[in-house]
Design a protein around this motif. Structure first.
Motif, mmCIF file in Angstrom:
data_model
loop_
_atom_site.group_PDB
_atom_site.id
_atom_site.type_symbol
_atom_site.label_atom_id
_atom_site.label_comp_id
_atom_site.label_asym_id
_atom_site.label_seq_id
_atom_site.Cartn_x
_atom_site.Cartn_y
_atom_site.Cartn_z
ATOM 1 N N GLU A 225 15.738 -34.972 22.165
ATOM 2 C CA GLU A 225 14.690 -35.932 21.850
ATOM 3 C C GLU A 225 15.136 -36.935 20.778
ATOM 4 O OE1 GLU A 225 11.403 -36.268 23.257
ATOM 5 O OE2 GLU A 225 11.930 -38.106 22.176
ATOM 6 N N PHE A 226 15.150 -38.222 21.119
ATOM 7 C CA PHE A 226 15.579 -39.241 20.163
ATOM 8 C C PHE A 226 14.412 -39.824 19.364
ATOM 9 C CE2 PHE A 226 19.343 -38.996 22.718
ATOM 10 C CZ PHE A 226 20.380 -39.354 21.881
ATOM 11 N N ASP A 227 13.197 -39.657 19.882
ATOM 12 C CA ASP A 227 12.044 -40.241 19.199
ATOM 13 C C ASP A 227 11.732 -39.453 17.918
ATOM 14 O OD1 ASP A 227 9.709 -41.505 18.525
ATOM 15 O OD2 ASP A 227 8.488 -40.230 19.826
ATOM 16 N N PRO A 228 11.837 -40.092 16.748
ATOM 17 C CA PRO A 228 11.646 -39.360 15.488
ATOM 18 C C PRO A 228 10.284 -38.665 15.396
ATOM 19 C CG PRO A 228 12.450 -41.590 15.072
ATOM 20 C CD PRO A 228 12.135 -41.515 16.523
ATOM 21 N N ALA A 229 9.247 -39.319 15.910
ATOM 22 C CA ALA A 229 7.912 -38.713 15.800
ATOM 23 C C ALA A 229 7.849 -37.427 16.624
ATOM 24 C CB ALA A 229 6.868 -39.712 16.289
ATOM 25 N N ARG A 230 8.379 -37.504 17.816
ATOM 26 C CA ARG A 230 8.362 -36.323 18.694
ATOM 27 C C ARG A 230 9.261 -35.217 18.128
ATOM 28 N NH1 ARG A 230 6.484 -32.578 20.900
ATOM 29 N NH2 ARG A 230 7.506 -31.608 22.653
ATOM 30 N N ARG A 231 10.395 -35.642 17.555
ATOM 31 C CA ARG A 231 11.282 -34.641 16.939
ATOM 32 C C ARG A 231 10.551 -33.926 15.809
ATOM 33 N NH1 ARG A 231 17.258 -35.595 15.164
ATOM 34 N NH2 ARG A 231 17.741 -33.597 16.081
ATOM 35 N N GLY A 232 9.785 -34.688 15.043
ATOM 36 C CA GLY A 232 9.011 -34.102 13.953
ATOM 37 C C GLY A 232 8.089 -33.005 14.481
ATOM 38 N N GLU A 233 7.395 -33.310 15.582
ATOM 39 C CA GLU A 233 6.471 -32.312 16.171
ATOM 40 C C GLU A 233 7.231 -31.051 16.573
ATOM 41 O OE1 GLU A 233 4.391 -33.987 19.527
ATOM 42 O OE2 GLU A 233 3.827 -35.737 18.325
ATOM 43 N N ILE A 234 8.375 -31.266 17.214
ATOM 44 C CA ILE A 234 9.155 -30.116 17.712
ATOM 45 C C ILE A 234 9.595 -29.222 16.552
ATOM 46 C CG2 ILE A 234 11.352 -29.475 18.796
ATOM 47 C CD1 ILE A 234 11.013 -32.084 20.506
ATOM 48 N N TYR A 235 10.128 -29.846 15.494
ATOM 49 C CA TYR A 235 10.650 -29.014 14.405
ATOM 50 C C TYR A 235 9.529 -28.373 13.592
ATOM 51 C CZ TYR A 235 15.149 -30.688 15.854
ATOM 52 O OH TYR A 235 16.254 -30.939 16.613
ATOM 53 N N ARG A 236 8.401 -29.044 13.520
ATOM 54 C CA ARG A 236 7.268 -28.396 12.834
ATOM 55 C C ARG A 236 6.816 -27.167 13.621
ATOM 56 N NH1 ARG A 236 5.733 -33.778 11.881
ATOM 57 N NH2 ARG A 236 4.141 -33.761 13.495
#
Lengths: 520, 326
Positions: free
Chosen positions: A453-464
């Protein structure tokens, strides 16, 4: 108003002057960025070379030698547009061929680069023109943007070199960075000089000196005598040795959360830790506030997860395991542990609750923390043996192959949050760093998704989400993030601590005319 | 004598081989390996990188095979490359030796220049004020941990008084200074490490000299010399001192290996870029080729030191001759 004035002054005064003398305990090893695997070499390489990308003050990936980039819709290719007019320190122009040469050298097994794992999915590197280059990946790999920030080396210098390590330029580097290499006196110092033609603007400090002082207490005395301009203080020095007026007048102290945390890891292959409630009880029984106050002298913050606190990847909503020995006892009782023979130690099926906690020698903080945990666990009926083992034996005989029960260790956190190496189930095993053999198919899936996932917002969701699941399973007791506490001579202006630390804007630092110490 | 010397010279070879073998084995049976020490638990570095590292430096081969490979290179005076930065061990050692020699030889000269006169005067004025003061000071020298002394020197002369620099050998700005200023700077940087290095040995050498002179002064030939009416100075400095210095020479000969290996502590405290620090760093990093290089060199110097001490003893005392059975 003041910070703005400072920033303005910094950009206005572009005549480099004075020298900044830093110090480290070890000498650099090699000044080729992708072969540098120690702190000293990496920090010098960071001054001399640039990568395609870098992280800014907020740890966001931003362009460096690249001007911009485009990731294809399928995430399989990244095309970089490079800065125009960048020159190597020897005056030759920088081009896309240098980038291609660098990464092909990294991928060549004969080079012996230790970081190849991060580049193994590169399928091809195509130079479109002198300022455009495309990386094709076998699978989408979001950390690539940061990994491609590896320092770029000049093709015209290294193309004829057989063995990179024995090349004279391994100790006499030519880069594009803010500082040019001048001299390396082995075991003594490395001297760099400002690159007045640096594309990012001429640095404000004329010389950067890295001195090697193996003894940390001598380093501190050198700081006091102002023979060096900076060092990282330990909590004791920060709290007790640097409070005097004379110190404060001449040296400024800074403080921010280090990108590292300390934890207790429970070996999940040991039946003692197979019950989640038992692990939670162990976490609830540890008084982390007390540890931070007494061992770190208050110089740290609680940690509740495996990412850098304050970033989008850290889930602030996880319900922390607040110190509650009574609740811990109840959880253990529900799990079948009780002090049947009234000897103060819990038993189950005739077995005592007896933990062997190991940590490495040479880290006084960890040794002290282990003692406090031993005392906290004793209070709820758990017997703990502490074993402090020399680092070499610690890795070889205990960590490798998971031959331990509970381990007290720390991780350093890179700017990219990808936790594959530590938390993916495939990283458990002889050479892997998933030391405790943590395995959760959902976390595995999320980790893999996070890499795509390159989208920072989506990456944030995943790692949270990963953070939350790991926290619920409690395979670690996350203990604390220590503070990084650098002390810098007060003649330097322009220092602004941010999540990235303080050195991210070193080129903007400057010294006022009336405070210059080294005028030659 | 010639035959004896040749035999002693040749004996150095098997001893060196034996010690190098023991060193090699001891190094490899210690827990841990260079790749683990180097890469530790660095999540950025893959397991394959560790395997590649071992392959690149032949560390994946059995220990005995590694020793044979090392030996093959060694007979050609090739110590191999450092596991840390790949540089030739010979080059690394050659780079560090001058700093160690400078520090140790200066200390040695100072020790000799102070210890021998102090020892002789103490012996001649045995029981007097000078002897008692010297004895007290020397016992303090014996008893004081030298690393502690080093830190005290740093704190007092470096930090409080700011008279001398507290670490390093050459300041980074030396290259911007003229030749004379550079030399002055070097001497200034040497004051504290030389003092710290010399202090401990000063005590032992002056005690040796004192004891030796006292013993020699009881010899009949000294009585004879006095009886001939020679001046006391001539008796002491010409007749007595020559023999009294025999054990001192032996002790000095045996300090030769310390030139290389005895400087671990001081070179680390004073950030002195010498062999001791190189050896210490190599041990901490499991840098086998450098450990072997430094180890073999120290062993060689130890053997040569003992050999030289024996020869000097014979030169100084004509009564001692080797290889002759009376």
């Amino acid at each position: 108003m003041l910070p703005f004035f400072y920033a303005d002054a910094a950009t206005a005064s572009r005549t480099p002057r004075d020298a900044y003398v830093s110090a480290g305990t070890g000498d650099a090893r090699i000044l080729i960025p992708f072969l540098a695997d120690d702190v000293a070499s990496s920090s010098i390489c960071g001054m001399v070379y640039n990568g395609l990308t870098k992280v800014d003050k907020d740890l966001t990936v931003v362009p460096d030698l690249a001007e911009s980039w485009v990731v294809s819709a399928d995430g399989l290719s990244i095309t970089f547009k490079l800065r125009d007019g960048v020159k190597w320190h020897d005056g030759r122009p920088f081009s896309a061929n240098d980038v291609k040469f660098t990464f092909e050298t990294i991928l060549d097994p004969a080079t012996g680069c230790p970081y190849t794992g991060a580049y193994k999915d590169i399928k091809s590197i195509k130079v479109e023109d002198s300022r455009t280059i495309t990386f094709e990946y076998a699978a989408p790999y979001a950390p690539a943007l940061l990994k491609l920030g590896m320092g770029i080396i000049p093709e015209h210098i290294f193309s004829e070199v057989g063995d990179m390590r024995s090349s004279p330029h391994a100790r006499d580097p030519i880069g594009t960075g803010p500082y040019k290499f001048i001299r390396w006196r082995t075991g003594e110092y490395i001297l760099l000089e400002a690159n007045t033609e640096y594309f990012g603007g001429c640095p404000g400090i004329k010389r950067y000196v890295y001195r090697i002082i193996p003894d940390e207490s001598v380093q501190f005395l050198e700081l006091i005598t102002e023979s060096i301009d900076s060092m990282d203080l330990n909590p004791y020095q920060y709290v007790y040795r640097s409070g005097g007026d004379s110190f404060k007048r001449r040296i400024n102290k800074y403080k921010y959360l280090a990108h590292a945390y300390t934890y207790v890891g429970y070996n999940l292959r040991d039946p003692l830790f197979s019950d989640r409630n038992v692990r939670i009880a162990l976490s609830l029984a540890i008084n982390r506030g007390n540890i931070i106050d007494s061992v770190l002298l208050g110089q740290g913050e609680r940690c509740d997860g495996p990412f850098i606190k304050g970033t989008a990847y850290y889930d602030d909503n996880v319900e922390e395991y607040v110190y509650d020995p009574d609740k811990a006892k109840r959880l253990l009782m529900n799990a079948g542990w009780a002090d049947v023979d009234n000897d103060g130690v819990l038993e189950k099926d005739g077995m005592e609750f007896h933990v062997r906690l190991i940590t490495n020698q040479g880290n006084q903080v960890r040794e002290d923390v282990a003692t406090m945990i031993q005392s906290d666990w004793a209070a709820i009926g758990i017997k703990t043996d502490i074993q402090v083992v020399a680092w070499a034996a610690f890795l070889d005989q205990f960590v490798k192959g998971g031959k331990f029960q509970a381990v007290l260790l720390g991780w350093t956190l890179p700017a990219d949050p990808d936790p594959y190496a530590v938390w993916h189930s495939s990283s458990a095993g002889e050479n892997g760093l998933n030391l405790i053999s943590y395995s959760d198919p959902e976390v595995d899936r999320l980790i893999e998704e996070g890499r795509r996932e390159f989208d920072p917002a989506r990456r944030g969701e995943i790692y949270r989400a990963i953070h939350s699941r790991i926290h619920d399973a409690a395979p670690y007791t996350f203990l604390f993030y220590p503070y990084a506490e650098p002390a810098i001579n007060s003649r330097f202006n322009g220092i602004r601590p941010e999540p990235a630390g303080i050195s991210y804007n070193f080129v903007e630092w400057y010294v006022d005319d009336n405070k210059v110490k080294y005028a030659f | 004598m010639g035959k004896y010397l040749l035999k002693r010279c040749l004996m150095i070879v098997p001893m060196l081989l034996g010690i190098s073998f023991i060193l090699f084995i001891v190094m490899h049976v210690a827990p841990g390996d260079p790749a683990s020490i180097r890469y530790g638990l660095n999540p950025e570095i893959s397991g394959e990188a560790r395997d590649d590292f071992n392959r690149m430096f032949d560390l994946d081969k059995p220990v005995l095979e590694q020793y044979v490979l090392w030996m093959k290179r060694f007979v050609l005076f090739d110590f191999g490359g450092s596991l840390i930065d790949g540089r030739p061990v010979k080059e690394k050692i050659a780079e560090r030796i001058p700093a160690t020699l400078l520090l140790q030889f200066t200390s040695l000269v100072i020790i000799f220049l102070i210890a021998v006169p102090v020892g002789v005067i103490s012996a001649v004025r045995k029981g007097g004020g000078f002897d008692r003061t010297a004895t007290l000071l020397m016992f303090i020298g014996y008893a004081m941990p030298t690393f502690w002394l080093a830190l005290i020197l740093i704190l007092f002369f470096g930090v409080d008084l700011r008279w001398f620099p507290i670490s390093g050998m050459t300041p980074w700005y030396a290259e911007y200074l003229g030749g004379a200023a550079r030399l002055r700077d070097l001497v200034w940087h040497m004051v504290l490490p030389v003092t710290a290095t010399a202090f401990g040995s000063l005590a032992s050498l002056s005690r040796y000299t004192r004891a030796s002179v006292i013993e020699v002064m009881r010899e009949p030939y000294i009585l004879a010399a006095r009886a001939k009416g020679l001046s006391e100075n001539r008796v002491i400095f010409v007749h007595a001192l020559r023999n009294a210095l025999l054990p001192v020479i032996t002790v000095m000969g045996l300090t030769l290996p310390a030139l290389v290996s005895g400087s671990f502590i001081f070179e680390s405290i004073f950030a002195w870029p010498g062999m001791g620090r190189l050896g210490y760093e190599a041990i901490m990093n499991y840098d086998y080729p450098v450990i072997m290089g430094v180890g073999v060199l120290s062993t060689f110097l130890t053997l040569v030191g003992i050999f030289l001490a024996d020869i000097l003893y014979a030169v100084a005392d004509p009564r001692i001759r080797f290889g002759r059975r009376d």
